[in-house]
Design a protein around this motif. Structure first.
Motif, PDB file in Angstrom:
ATOM      1  N   ASN A  48       0.864  -1.182   0.000  1.00 55.38           N
ATOM      2  CA  ASN A  48       0.000   0.000   0.000  1.00 55.38           C
ATOM      3  C   ASN A  48       0.903   1.236   0.000  1.00 55.38           C
ATOM      4  O   ASN A  48       1.560   1.527   0.995  1.00 55.38           O
ATOM      5  N   THR A  49       0.973   1.940  -1.131  1.00 58.08           N
ATOM      6  CA  THR A  49       1.950   3.040  -1.248  1.00 58.08           C
ATOM      7  C   THR A  49       1.463   4.369  -0.696  1.00 58.08           C
ATOM      8  O   THR A  49       2.251   5.301  -0.563  1.00 58.08           O
ATOM      9  N   VAL A  50       0.156   4.472  -0.386  1.00 61.27           N
ATOM     10  CA  VAL A  50      -0.347   5.656   0.326  1.00 61.27           C
ATOM     11  C   VAL A  50      -1.203   5.146   1.485  1.00 61.27           C
ATOM     12  O   VAL A  50      -2.432   5.157   1.429  1.00 61.27           O
ATOM     13  N   PRO A  51      -0.552   4.637   2.537  1.00 60.93           N
ATOM     14  CA  PRO A  51      -1.307   4.056   3.649  1.00 60.93           C
ATOM     15  C   PRO A  51      -2.081   5.123   4.420  1.00 60.93           C
ATOM     16  O   PRO A  51      -1.680   6.286   4.479  1.00 60.93           O
ATOM     17  N   GLY A  52      -3.195   4.701   5.008  1.00 57.32           N
ATOM     18  CA  GLY A  52      -4.040   5.629   5.761  1.00 57.32           C
ATOM     19  C   GLY A  52      -3.301   6.309   6.902  1.00 57.32           C
ATOM     20  O   GLY A  52      -2.442   5.713   7.541  1.00 57.32           O
ATOM     21  N   GLN A  53      -3.672   7.564   7.138  1.00 58.71           N
ATOM     22  CA  GLN A  53      -3.070   8.333   8.226  1.00 58.71           C
ATOM     23  C   GLN A  53      -4.140   8.849   9.191  1.00 58.71           C
ATOM     24  O   GLN A  53      -3.876   9.742   9.982  1.00 58.71           O
ATOM     25  N   SER A  54      -5.358   8.295   9.100  1.00 57.61           N
ATOM     26  CA  SER A  54      -6.409   8.736  10.021  1.00 57.61           C
ATOM     27  C   SER A  54      -6.073   8.258  11.429  1.00 57.61           C
ATOM     28  O   SER A  54      -5.168   7.445  11.625  1.00 57.61           O
ATOM     29  N   GLU A  55      -6.813   8.747  12.404  1.00 55.91           N
ATOM     30  CA  GLU A  55      -6.524   8.371  13.792  1.00 55.91           C
ATOM     31  C   GLU A  55      -6.701   6.864  14.017  1.00 55.91           C
ATOM     32  O   GLU A  55      -6.089   6.295  14.919  1.00 55.91           O
ATOM     33  N   ALA A  56      -7.545   6.225  13.187  1.00 56.80           N
ATOM     34  CA  ALA A  56      -7.768   4.779  13.323  1.00 56.80           C
ATOM     35  C   ALA A  56      -6.752   3.963  12.536  1.00 56.80           C
ATOM     36  O   ALA A  56      -6.745   2.739  12.612  1.00 56.80           O
ATOM     37  N   SER A  57      -5.884   4.634  11.776  1.00 58.66           N
ATOM     38  CA  SER A  57      -5.001   3.928  10.844  1.00 58.66           C
ATOM     39  C   SER A  57      -3.797   3.300  11.539  1.00 58.66           C
ATOM     40  O   SER A  57      -3.410   3.679  12.648  1.00 58.66           O
ATOM     41  N   LEU A  58      -3.181   2.353  10.828  1.00 57.32           N
ATOM     42  CA  LEU A  58      -2.120   1.539  11.406  1.00 57.32           C
ATOM     43  C   LEU A  58      -0.777   2.255  11.482  1.00 57.32           C
ATOM     44  O   LEU A  58      -0.054   2.121  12.467  1.00 57.32           O
ATOM     45  N   VAL A  59      -0.422   3.015  10.436  1.00 57.16           N
ATOM     46  CA  VAL A  59       0.888   3.677  10.443  1.00 57.16           C
ATOM     47  C   VAL A  59       1.030   4.649  11.616  1.00 57.16           C
ATOM     48  O   VAL A  59       2.058   4.619  12.312  1.00 57.16           O
ATOM     49  N   PRO A  60       0.047   5.517  11.910  1.00 59.85           N
ATOM     50  CA  PRO A  60       0.187   6.369  13.097  1.00 59.85           C
ATOM     51  C   PRO A  60       0.381   5.570  14.392  1.00 59.85           C
ATOM     52  O   PRO A  60       1.147   5.989  15.273  1.00 59.85           O
ATOM     53  N   GLN A  61      -0.289   4.408  14.495  1.00 57.50           N
ATOM     54  CA  GLN A  61      -0.075   3.541  15.670  1.00 57.50           C
ATOM     55  C   GLN A  61       1.378   3.075  15.743  1.00 57.50           C
ATOM     56  O   GLN A  61       1.986   3.040  16.818  1.00 57.50           O
ATOM     57  N   GLN A  62       1.929   2.698  14.585  1.00 58.74           N
ATOM     58  CA  GLN A  62       3.295   2.176  14.537  1.00 58.74           C
ATOM     59  C   GLN A  62       4.325   3.271  14.812  1.00 58.74           C
ATOM     60  O   GLN A  62       5.344   3.028  15.474  1.00 58.74           O
ATOM     61  N   VAL A  63       4.064   4.468  14.308  1.00 55.48           N
ATOM     62  CA  VAL A  63       4.963   5.612  14.568  1.00 55.48           C
ATOM     63  C   VAL A  63       5.011   5.886  16.071  1.00 55.48           C
ATOM     64  O   VAL A  63       6.087   6.079  16.655  1.00 55.48           O
ATOM     65  N   ALA A  64       3.834   5.863  16.714  1.00 58.46           N
ATOM     66  CA  ALA A  64       3.775   6.084  18.169  1.00 58.46           C
ATOM     67  C   ALA A  64       4.531   4.996  18.916  1.00 58.46           C
ATOM     68  O   ALA A  64       5.265   5.273  19.873  1.00 58.46           O
ATOM     69  N   ALA A  65       4.386   3.734  18.460  1.00 56.92           N
ATOM     70  CA  ALA A  65       5.075   2.607  19.112  1.00 56.92           C
ATOM     71  C   ALA A  65       6.586   2.715  18.975  1.00 56.92           C
ATOM     72  O   ALA A  65       7.338   2.175  19.793  1.00 56.92           O
ATOM     73  N   MET A  66       7.031   3.408  17.931  1.00 58.42           N
ATOM     74  CA  MET A  66       8.466   3.610  17.733  1.00 58.42           C
ATOM     75  C   MET A  66       9.000   4.736  18.628  1.00 58.42           C
ATOM     76  O   MET A  66      10.210   4.956  18.704  1.00 58.42           O
TER      77      MET A  66
END
Length: 325
Positions: free
Chosen positions: A291-309
């Protein structure tokens, strides 16, 4: 001098609704001391600058500029937050390339390739990665369920070949369900991917590049309450998303390694999210899609992963913008 960034959102597909949610998150987390952000809505009615107040301003497509109070504004770079066509399938990337405007996503060729799920797994397989056995169907070349079942074993996943957000996907357990699943998928797209079900743990992982280095974010495990990670599971809470995944480090490193390899093989740029099934019986992660433009909404996975990092979204988006220069 603060650089001017166009945040593009909207789109021409059903995924536009997710694009607007992503744009809201991105806009809230732009470092305004570094970047001057202008939200541009690209939709079937036109391309417009969405000012916080006042009327919409039409974009001049000749040079991707806007004019505010008599002053012409050109953008130093584009932050891509547009899911589906034309922001995820390479069309806009080709346009920006023609105008020599840098952007925070994969280039036109990679975007077009990865938007096509079948071509993605074909290239991944060619590069030695593990993928599910599948068939690529076209609306104008009818193939009967019986022909499909001669080549693939149940259970099957039937999905639109292009697009995302898990729209139009079915899991088929019995032969009698296959035609209805094909009709549902063809309702979303002229091409359909039918693939054999792989049992295992579902992992998804964001990967990005910063200062030329490919970096894997913490892994998320998806435990869907539905049959699979469909639209409802993805956006309406019918799944459990565990970030970081509770997984043995040897398995985690296999997934991270395959994700970094895929990022390099497909010549990716910006933030990309990859979905894998880890099949425990053979010990390999199987790539499902990129997925080359992954979701960035509050429910999305990438923001969760950024926070976990341990990183803020403000830092993260700045890294993406800086890398595109």
């Amino acid at each position: 001098m603060i650089k001017k960034i166009a945040l593009i959102t909207g789109g021409y597909s059903g995924e536009a609704v997710i694009s607007y949610k992503s744009a809201t998150t991105i806009e809230k987390n732009i470092d305004t001391e570094k970047w001057e952000c202008y939200k541009i809505d690209i939709n079937p009615k036109g391309w417009f600058y969405m000012a916080a107040e006042g009327p919409q301003v039409e974009v001049d497509k000749n040079d991707f500029s806007i004019t505010l109070n008599g002053t012409k504004i050109k953008f130093d770079a584009v932050l891509v937050g547009l899911h589906g066509t034309p922001g995820e399938d390479g069309k806009l990337q080709g346009y920006f390339d023609c105008l020599n405007i840098p952007y925070t996503s994969c280039d036109a060729a990679t975007s077009a390739l990865t938007f096509n799920k079948r071509y993605t797994v074909a290239v991944a397989s060619f590069a030695g990665m593990h993928v599910a056995k599948s068939l690529h169907l076209f609306k104008n070349i009818p193939v009967s369920p019986a022909e499909i079942l001669n080549q693939l074993q149940l259970p099957l996943f039937v999905k639109p070949n292009n697009g995302g957000s898990s729209l139009g996907i079915s899991k088929v357990k019995e032969a009698g369900e296959l035609q209805q699943a094909l009709d549902k998928a063809f309702n979303e797209d002229d091409q359909v991917l039918v693939e054999e079900f792989i049992s295992g743990r579902e992992f998804t992982i964001g990967v990005f590049k910063s200062k030329g280095k490919i970096i894997a974010l913490p892994i998320t495990e998806i435990i869907s309450k539905n049959e699979f990670f469909d639209f409802q599971a993805k956006y309406e809470g019918a799944s459990e998303e565990i970030t970081p995944a509770k997984v043995d480090e040897t398995i985690a490193e296999k997934v991270r390694s395959e994700a970094r390899k895929a990022y390099a093989v497909f010549n990716c740029n910006g933030i990309v999210r990859m979905d894998f099934i880890y099949q425990e019986k053979d010990g390999f992660p199987y790539l499902l899609e990129i997925n080359t433009v992954p979701g960035q909404s509050e429910a999305s996975l990438v923001p969760q992963q950024v926070a976990a990092m341990g990183m803020s979204l403000k830092e993260f988006y700045s890294l993406l913008i800086e890398e595109c220069f």
